[in-house]
Enzyme design. Structure first.
Site, PDB file in Angstrom:
ATOM      1  N   LYS A   1      -7.002   2.034  -3.128  1.00  0.00           N
ATOM      2  CA  LYS A   1      -6.636   1.422  -1.841  1.00  0.00           C
ATOM      3  C   LYS A   1      -6.627   2.485  -0.727  1.00  0.00           C
ATOM      4  O   LYS A   1      -7.090   2.245   0.390  1.00  0.00           O
ATOM      5  CB  LYS A   1      -5.264   0.751  -1.968  1.00  0.00           C
ATOM      6  CG  LYS A   1      -4.696   0.190  -0.679  1.00  0.00           C
ATOM      7  CD  LYS A   1      -5.574  -0.903  -0.073  1.00  0.00           C
ATOM      8  CE  LYS A   1      -5.040  -1.360   1.279  1.00  0.00           C
ATOM      9  NZ  LYS A   1      -6.019  -2.158   2.028  1.00  0.00           N
TER      10      LYS A   1
ATOM     11  N   LYS B   1      -0.232   5.340   8.434  1.00  0.00           N
ATOM     12  CA  LYS B   1       0.448   5.651   7.157  1.00  0.00           C
ATOM     13  C   LYS B   1      -0.584   5.828   6.039  1.00  0.00           C
ATOM     14  O   LYS B   1      -0.508   6.768   5.251  1.00  0.00           O
ATOM     15  CB  LYS B   1       1.427   4.507   6.848  1.00  0.00           C
ATOM     16  CG  LYS B   1       2.142   4.545   5.526  1.00  0.00           C
ATOM     17  CD  LYS B   1       1.646   3.513   4.511  1.00  0.00           C
ATOM     18  CE  LYS B   1       1.552   2.093   4.950  1.00  0.00           C
ATOM     19  NZ  LYS B   1       1.054   1.161   3.948  1.00  0.00           N
TER      20      LYS B   1
ATOM     21  N   THR C   1       0.865  -1.189   0.000  1.00  0.00           N
ATOM     22  CA  THR C   1       0.000   0.000   0.000  1.00  0.00           C
ATOM     23  C   THR C   1       0.898   1.234   0.000  1.00  0.00           C
ATOM     24  O   THR C   1       1.573   1.523   0.998  1.00  0.00           O
ATOM     25  CB  THR C   1      -0.917   0.029   1.235  1.00  0.00           C
ATOM     26  OG1 THR C   1      -1.690  -1.164   1.266  1.00  0.00           O
ATOM     27  CG2 THR C   1      -1.840   1.242   1.179  1.00  0.00           C
TER      28      THR C   1
END
Ligand SMILES: NC(=O)C1=CN([C@@H]2O[C@H](COP(=O)(O)OP(=O)(O)OC[C@H]3O[C@@H](n4cnc5c(N)ncnc54)[C@H](OP(=O)(O)O)[C@@H]3O)[C@@H](O)[C@H]2O)C=CC1
Ligand SMILES: O=CC(=O)O
Length: 282
Positions: A160, A228, A85
């Protein structure tokens, strides 16, 4: 995430070569038949298709483009599939380096957690070279239950980040609900049950609610990675001037949780940030 995915490829009879920064984590895979290469470059040189599953943009770039990185082992006829990701810019950068070697690139971040990875039930959000997508589809079908092809490089990363932005905010909101229910004298376990039966039910709430009530956070998706993803999603929103105040507030909570040493706990440990806040102001 990389270990269970590699394991599923081995179980399906694929010829798998592995590398990880901490080599010992490859040992269980090697004992089950995987070969080991001593660098990402060597893996890429020895494989038709290389999958990368890294923590964050920095490690994804380093493992692909750094010294002895996978890019150095790439060439015509080979493909690089990055399932980490990361943000759009990172994915585009890696794509450019792979393309410069005459190889193909597919970004394919996954939705789903540790258990879906173990069970081959991930959802792939892919974008990039369509021919590589077609080539690796049988492998994606071993690892996942569905796959989306979203067009140009960056679209998979963006999808995502949007999904995980929603997930991070949902978990923060759920945490507030659990703590509020308890503070007004309700049984939070009953709240979890009520939520699970109604229109706002979500597998995530049913799965993690009972352990959150017990202040237990067995790690499936590390909190540091959720933070994150929120950080990267906020950057994405900023790039198109989209207002995301809920995600921004949630991000602050995850940052507080990180400052309490909860980075490697499951992201549901974000509830601890709110508990500590209540105690501070009590
Ligand atoms: N866990 C989950 O539920 C899900 C995670 N993801 C995403 O998948 C990715 C991996 O997640 P997960 O497996 O949980 O994370 P982990 O933190 O468990 O694993 C991270 C991996 O990245 C490697 N790594 C980290 N920094 C570096 C570096 N500087 N150089 C080389 N390798 C490095 C680690 O190597 P080492 O072993 O040496 O530390 C490890 O193999 C993340 O991008 C995450 O957001 C996506 C969906 C679900
Ligand atoms: O990225 C995390 C997930 O559960 O999906």
């Amino acid at each position: 995430m990389g270990s269970p995915m590699a394991l599923n490829l081995i179980k399906a009879g694929c010829d798998v070569i592995v590398w990880n920064r901490t080599k010992s984590k490859c040992d269980p895979l090697i004992s089950l038949g995987a070969k080991y290469s001593s660098s990402p470059e060597e893996v890429a040189a020895n494989c038709d298709v290389t999958f990368a599953m890294l923590a964050d943009p920095e490690s994804a770039i380093d493992v692909a483009c750094g010294k002895n990185g996978a890019v150095s082992g790439m060439g015509p006829g080979k493909g690089y599939v990055d399932v980490s990701t990361v943000d759009v810019a990172t994915s585009k950068l890696i794509n450019e380096h792979i393309k410069a070697r005459g190889a193909l690139f597919l970004e394919a971040p996954v939705s789903g957690s540790k258990k879906p990875a173990e069970d081959g039930q991930l959802i792939f959000l892919t974008a990039g070279d369509r021919s590589l997508y077609e080539l690796v589809s049988p492998l994606l079908d071993i690892l996942g239950k569905s796959r989306f092809y979203l067009g140009k490089v960056g679209n998979g990363a963006a999808m995502k980040l949007v999904v995980n932005m929603i997930m991070g905010s949902m978990m923060a909101s759920f945490s507030e609900g659990i703590l509020l229910s308890k503070k007004v004298g309700l049984d939070p376990s009953v709240l979890v049950e009520v939520v699970s039966q109604g229109p706002i039910s979500a597998p995530m709430y049913s799965l993690k609610g009972p352990s959150m009530v017990k202040s237990q956070y067995p790690t499936a998706f590390p909190l540091k990675h959720q933070q994150k993803d929120l950080r990267l999603a906020l950057g994405l929103a900023e790039s198109v001037s989209q207002s995301t105040p809920i995600a921004a507030a949630a991000n602050e909570l995850y940052k507080v949780a990180k400052s309490y040493g909860l980075s490697d706990e499951d992201f549901s440990a974000v509830i601890e940030a709110l508990k500590a806040k209540s105690q501070d102001t009590a």
